[in-house]
Write a protein that holds these residues in place. Structure first.
Motif, short mmCIF file in Angstrom:
data_model
loop_
_atom_site.label_atom_id
_atom_site.label_comp_id
_atom_site.label_asym_id
_atom_site.label_seq_id
_atom_site.Cartn_x
_atom_site.Cartn_y
_atom_site.Cartn_z
N ALA A 198 11.64 14.16 6.35
CA ALA A 198 10.95 12.88 6.52
C ALA A 198 9.70 12.96 7.40
CB ALA A 198 11.91 11.85 7.09
N LEU A 199 9.81 13.68 8.52
CA LEU A 199 8.70 13.64 9.49
C LEU A 199 7.46 14.38 9.01
CD1 LEU A 199 7.82 12.61 12.24
CD2 LEU A 199 8.74 14.69 13.26
N ASN A 248 19.47 22.69 13.99
CA ASN A 248 18.05 22.36 13.90
C ASN A 248 17.41 22.67 15.25
OD1 ASN A 248 15.70 20.35 14.33
ND2 ASN A 248 15.98 20.49 12.13
N PRO A 249 16.38 23.52 15.29
CA PRO A 249 15.86 23.97 16.59
C PRO A 249 15.33 22.86 17.48
CG PRO A 249 14.52 24.80 14.75
CD PRO A 249 15.72 24.17 14.15
N TYR A 250 14.91 21.73 16.90
CA TYR A 250 14.37 20.65 17.72
C TYR A 250 15.46 19.90 18.48
CZ TYR A 250 10.47 21.61 14.60
OH TYR A 250 9.50 22.24 13.88
N PHE A 271 7.30 14.20 18.49
CA PHE A 271 8.74 14.08 18.25
C PHE A 271 9.47 15.35 18.71
CE2 PHE A 271 7.00 10.92 15.46
CZ PHE A 271 7.92 9.92 15.46
N ASN A 272 8.90 16.48 18.35
CA ASN A 272 9.50 17.76 18.71
C ASN A 272 9.70 17.87 20.23
OD1 ASN A 272 9.95 20.47 19.26
ND2 ASN A 272 7.96 21.18 18.53
N VAL A 273 8.63 17.63 20.99
CA VAL A 273 8.68 17.84 22.44
C VAL A 273 9.56 16.78 23.12
CG1 VAL A 273 7.29 17.89 24.55
CG2 VAL A 273 6.47 19.03 22.50
#
Lengths: 158, 234
Positions: B103-104, B60-62, B134-136
């Protein structure tokens, strides 16, 4: 779909397995059959941590799996059995039956000769082995349940 | 926390999967990130790192920065990484896909939906902000926690019960969806009992088709049917 799913997947548990199979089919039991992981609790615990809290997880060596046949405990619920390679799959052939859904989901070595879909690459040797297995059972190249599978089947089988 | 140089690699991690392909998935981009991160932190690449152009990697890239952090730690401690890049790629793909994709996204949408009351443009902006917080945050902390915990970084995910987050966020999203539907029925459309019956029928149709939609073709068919229904004033 049959309740017992044998899935060949060299990445074992990843996004497609969790979102596609475990959550989609509400699979309550996940078993990994692999000699290395059976001896390595750290690596096994990494995979265990990814599953939903109500999913039972266990790891068996090939010999243990053949002798204990742990999936027989959960006949009425879906059980996903993850196997790392075609060779490992054939090593548990004593447990094969008509009640098993044979699924080849991910073999990611793209240097191999035969490309079945964007996630399954087989050597000619493994392809031949699956062809032999298809004399007895249908084999589904199936990434996630909602996609149409490629079915390896012998239509002359009675 | 140890001082790590993360900024150049953080920027590159935003588009490392641009080279995604069916041969090695994110492998090319990930090799690029590893080389970059190790160079900026004055560490030689591990002896057993696969430098082949067909090096396979997909996660998952995040959450990719957790893997970069733990690989740096392993290399500095042991000089090699073993197969932890593969194992964590699979495990974090499972965790990340379930949370971020499943979910997000709907959570961010339903939380943002209220911004439409102020200005429709805010809906897009607030969705963008909520999702990317959330990503950052995960991307930045991933370097440090990956480096701090090393191969035991999964303990961190266990500690914060990350595999339960998607269920919790799904619950909040369902609640928010219920509030939005109730709000729409009460303040926008319902003037008599026929509207209530129509709403219930549409809800039942929605539940049935949501079970049926599995891909883009079904989605197009469903959207067309709904568009026709709305066009004729249902």
């Amino acid at each position: 779909m049959k309740n017992i799913i044998y899935r060949v997947d060299d990445r074992f548990i990843h996004g497609q397995v969790l979102e596609g199979w475990v959550n989609y089919l509400k699979i309550s039991n996940v078993i990994i059959v692999n000699d290395l992981l059976a001896e390595d609790s750290v690596r096994a615990s990494i995979y265990a941590s990814t599953l939903p809290a109500n999913t039972k997880f266990s790891v068996y060596s090939i010999n243990d799996f053949c002798s204990k046949k742990p999936y027989t405990k959960y006949k009425k619920k879906y059980t996903l059995i993850l196997i790392g390679s075609i060779n490992d799959l054939l090593q548990i052939k004593d447990t094969f039956s008509e009640n098993i859904y044979f699924n080849v989901g991910c073999i990611s070595d793209s240097s191999q000769e035969v490309c079945i879909n964007d996630s399954v690459f087989l050597s000619l040797n493994d392809f031949q082995k699956l062809q032999n297995l298809s004399e007895l059972y249908d084999i589904y190249f199936h990434k996630v349940p909602w996609e149409k599978p490629v079915i390896f089947s012998n239509h002359n089988r009675e | 926390m140890k001082h790590l140089v993360i900024f150049p690699t953080l920027l590159k991690s935003l588009f490392y999967q641009g080279n995604w392909n069916i041969t090695n998935m994110q492998g090319t981009g990930f090799r690029w990130l590893v080389k970059d991160f190790f160079k900026h932190n004055q560490t030689e690449l591990p002896s057993d790192f696969d430098l082949s152009p067909v090096y396979y990697f997909n996660t998952n890239p995040y959450l990719v920065t957790f893997i970069l952090g733990l690989l740096l730690k392993e290399t500095q401690m042991r000089g090699k990484i073993g197969d932890y890049d593969k194992i964590y790629a699979s495990a974090l793909a499972a965790l990340g896909d379930t949370f971020f994709w499943h979910a997000l996204r709907p959570f961010a949408f339903f939380i943002s939906l209220w911004a439409i009351l102020i200005n429709p443009v805010f809906l897009v902006i607030s969705y963008f902000v909520i999702f990317n917080i959330f990503n950052v945050v995960f991307r930045i902390l991933g370097f440090y926690y990956g480096y701090t915990f090393g191969v035991n970084v999964m303990q961190l995910f266990n500690k914060i019960k990350f595999n339960k987050w998607s269920k919790i966020y799904d619950g909040i999203t369902t609640l928010m969806a219920g509030i939005v539907i109730a709000y729409v029925i009460k303040y926008q459309y319902v003037t008599d009992s026929i509207h209530v019956i129509k709403s219930i029928l549409l809800f039942i149709v929605g539940v049935i088709i949501s079970k049926w939609v599995r891909g883009p073709l079904e989605l197009i068919i469903v959207t067309t049917i709904l568009a026709v229904l709305i066009l004729f004033g249902v």
